[in-house]
Design a protein around this motif. Sequence first.
Motif, mmCIF file in Angstrom:
data_model
loop_
_atom_site.group_PDB
_atom_site.id
_atom_site.type_symbol
_atom_site.label_atom_id
_atom_site.label_comp_id
_atom_site.label_asym_id
_atom_site.label_seq_id
_atom_site.Cartn_x
_atom_site.Cartn_y
_atom_site.Cartn_z
ATOM 1 N N LEU A 47 -3.984 10.534 -1.154
ATOM 2 C CA LEU A 47 -4.444 11.240 0.042
ATOM 3 C C LEU A 47 -4.521 12.712 -0.333
ATOM 4 C CD1 LEU A 47 -5.217 10.659 2.968
ATOM 5 C CD2 LEU A 47 -2.852 11.101 3.598
ATOM 6 N N LEU A 48 -5.315 12.980 -1.354
ATOM 7 C CA LEU A 48 -5.466 14.321 -1.890
ATOM 8 C C LEU A 48 -6.938 14.693 -1.806
ATOM 9 C CD1 LEU A 48 -3.230 13.661 -5.004
ATOM 10 C CD2 LEU A 48 -2.541 14.889 -2.951
ATOM 11 N N LEU A 49 -7.207 15.979 -1.716
ATOM 12 C CA LEU A 49 -8.575 16.416 -1.461
ATOM 13 C C LEU A 49 -9.459 16.518 -2.694
ATOM 14 C CD1 LEU A 49 -7.857 19.124 1.232
ATOM 15 C CD2 LEU A 49 -8.572 16.746 1.564
ATOM 16 N N GLY A 50 -8.889 16.487 -3.868
ATOM 17 C CA GLY A 50 -9.713 16.593 -5.069
ATOM 18 C C GLY A 50 -9.007 16.011 -6.275
ATOM 19 N N GLY A 96 4.574 8.176 -0.144
ATOM 20 C CA GLY A 96 5.245 8.872 -1.236
ATOM 21 C C GLY A 96 4.592 10.226 -1.431
ATOM 22 N N HIS A 97 5.397 11.277 -1.469
ATOM 23 C CA HIS A 97 4.874 12.629 -1.668
ATOM 24 C C HIS A 97 5.025 13.058 -3.125
ATOM 25 C CE1 HIS A 97 5.599 12.863 2.744
ATOM 26 N NE2 HIS A 97 4.491 13.560 2.676
ATOM 27 N N ILE A 98 4.105 13.878 -3.568
ATOM 28 C CA ILE A 98 4.173 14.468 -4.901
ATOM 29 C C ILE A 98 5.282 15.522 -4.932
ATOM 30 C CG2 ILE A 98 2.931 15.816 -6.630
ATOM 31 C CD1 ILE A 98 1.782 13.022 -6.346
ATOM 32 N N GLU A 99 5.353 16.344 -3.884
ATOM 33 C CA GLU A 99 6.367 17.387 -3.807
ATOM 34 C C GLU A 99 6.516 17.862 -2.366
ATOM 35 O OE1 GLU A 99 4.963 20.504 -6.378
ATOM 36 O OE2 GLU A 99 3.280 21.004 -5.089
ATOM 37 N N LEU A 100 7.509 18.648 -2.106
ATOM 38 C CA LEU A 100 7.762 19.369 -0.857
ATOM 39 C C LEU A 100 8.266 18.535 0.315
ATOM 40 C CD1 LEU A 100 4.699 21.807 -0.894
ATOM 41 C CD2 LEU A 100 7.031 22.285 -1.649
ATOM 42 N N ASN A 101 7.971 17.262 0.384
ATOM 43 C CA ASN A 101 8.422 16.425 1.498
ATOM 44 C C ASN A 101 9.030 15.136 0.974
ATOM 45 O OD1 ASN A 101 5.536 17.590 2.937
ATOM 46 N ND2 ASN A 101 7.452 17.880 4.020
ATOM 47 N N GLU A 102 9.899 14.575 1.768
ATOM 48 C CA GLU A 102 10.472 13.258 1.482
ATOM 49 C C GLU A 102 9.680 12.222 2.266
ATOM 50 O OE1 GLU A 102 13.029 12.421 -0.511
ATOM 51 O OE2 GLU A 102 13.349 14.487 -1.160
ATOM 52 N N LEU A 153 0.863 -1.178 0.000
ATOM 53 C CA LEU A 153 0.000 0.000 0.000
ATOM 54 C C LEU A 153 0.898 1.226 0.000
ATOM 55 C CD1 LEU A 153 -2.875 1.249 0.360
ATOM 56 C CD2 LEU A 153 -2.394 1.228 2.807
ATOM 57 N N VAL A 154 0.715 2.086 -0.992
ATOM 58 C CA VAL A 154 1.480 3.334 -1.059
ATOM 59 C C VAL A 154 0.506 4.493 -0.943
ATOM 60 C CG1 VAL A 154 3.030 4.777 -2.428
ATOM 61 C CG2 VAL A 154 3.261 2.280 -2.503
ATOM 62 N N VAL A 155 0.589 5.202 0.163
ATOM 63 C CA VAL A 155 -0.232 6.382 0.374
ATOM 64 C C VAL A 155 0.477 7.550 -0.297
ATOM 65 C CG1 VAL A 155 -1.179 7.947 2.099
ATOM 66 C CG2 VAL A 155 -1.192 5.487 2.512
ATOM 67 N N VAL A 156 -0.238 8.235 -1.180
ATOM 68 C CA VAL A 156 0.338 9.351 -1.933
ATOM 69 C C VAL A 156 -0.214 10.654 -1.373
ATOM 70 C CG1 VAL A 156 0.657 10.382 -4.196
ATOM 71 C CG2 VAL A 156 0.446 7.894 -3.984
ATOM 72 N N ALA A 157 0.671 11.422 -0.751
ATOM 73 C CA ALA A 157 0.297 12.717 -0.180
ATOM 74 C C ALA A 157 0.909 13.828 -1.023
ATOM 75 C CB ALA A 157 0.779 12.821 1.260
ATOM 76 N N HIS A 158 0.310 14.985 -0.967
ATOM 77 C CA HIS A 158 0.818 16.107 -1.734
ATOM 78 C C HIS A 158 2.173 16.574 -1.220
ATOM 79 C CE1 HIS A 158 1.397 20.264 -3.025
ATOM 80 N NE2 HIS A 158 0.671 19.928 -4.081
ATOM 81 N N GLY A 159 2.293 16.719 0.082
ATOM 82 C CA GLY A 159 3.461 17.344 0.685
ATOM 83 C C GLY A 159 3.089 18.767 1.079
ATOM 84 N N SER A 160 3.729 19.275 2.114
ATOM 85 C CA SER A 160 3.379 20.596 2.625
ATOM 86 C C SER A 160 4.564 21.216 3.342
ATOM 87 C CB SER A 160 2.196 20.469 3.590
ATOM 88 O OG SER A 160 1.913 21.711 4.206
ATOM 89 N N ARG A 161 4.606 22.529 3.346
ATOM 90 C CA ARG A 161 5.617 23.231 4.131
ATOM 91 C C ARG A 161 5.246 23.268 5.616
ATOM 92 N NH1 ARG A 161 5.358 25.785 -0.747
ATOM 93 N NH2 ARG A 161 7.322 25.899 -1.867
ATOM 94 N N ASP A 162 3.995 22.986 5.906
ATOM 95 C CA ASP A 162 3.510 22.969 7.282
ATOM 96 C C ASP A 162 3.868 21.626 7.909
ATOM 97 O OD1 ASP A 162 2.036 22.820 9.670
ATOM 98 O OD2 ASP A 162 0.297 23.842 8.805
ATOM 99 N N PRO A 163 4.710 21.606 8.940
ATOM 100 C CA PRO A 163 5.133 20.330 9.535
ATOM 101 C C PRO A 163 3.980 19.517 10.138
ATOM 102 C CG PRO A 163 5.896 22.192 10.848
ATOM 103 C CD PRO A 163 5.293 22.757 9.600
ATOM 104 N N ARG A 164 2.891 20.161 10.449
ATOM 105 C CA ARG A 164 1.736 19.422 10.986
ATOM 106 C C ARG A 164 1.153 18.468 9.954
ATOM 107 N NH1 ARG A 164 -1.695 24.437 12.866
ATOM 108 N NH2 ARG A 164 -0.917 25.021 10.815
ATOM 109 N N ALA A 165 1.243 18.834 8.690
ATOM 110 C CA ALA A 165 0.706 17.966 7.633
ATOM 111 C C ALA A 165 1.467 16.642 7.598
ATOM 112 C CB ALA A 165 0.790 18.667 6.283
#
Length: 94
Positions: free
Chosen positions: A82-85, A56-62, A21-33
């Motif tokens: 794991l994206l909102l739209g 796995g992130h799309i961008e901004l985070n490893e 299972l690979v969860v794909v998140a956008h990535g964020s500059r906000d460390p809470r994300a």
Amino acid sequence: MTATTPTSDRDTATPGGTPALVVVAHGSRDPRALSTVRALLDRVRLLRPALPVHLGHIELNEPLLPGTLAALGGGEAVLVPLLLGRGYHVKRDI
């Protein structure tokens, strides 16, 4: 998918053939994300200890998605956005 050799047996599909299972998140500059996403993955791992779960992130985070997929060493994976739209990243990157 071609890639490097996985670092452990847990990094690939399970012996019975269950894909990772690979969860794909956008990535964020906000460390809470990032902490929220990691908490979600920890919960999934707790509920399904035999399931290889990766992030796995799309961008901004490893880790970035291409690196995560490469680490699977060619093993099968199910990607869960794991994206909102259904925006650009869902249509183009996944």
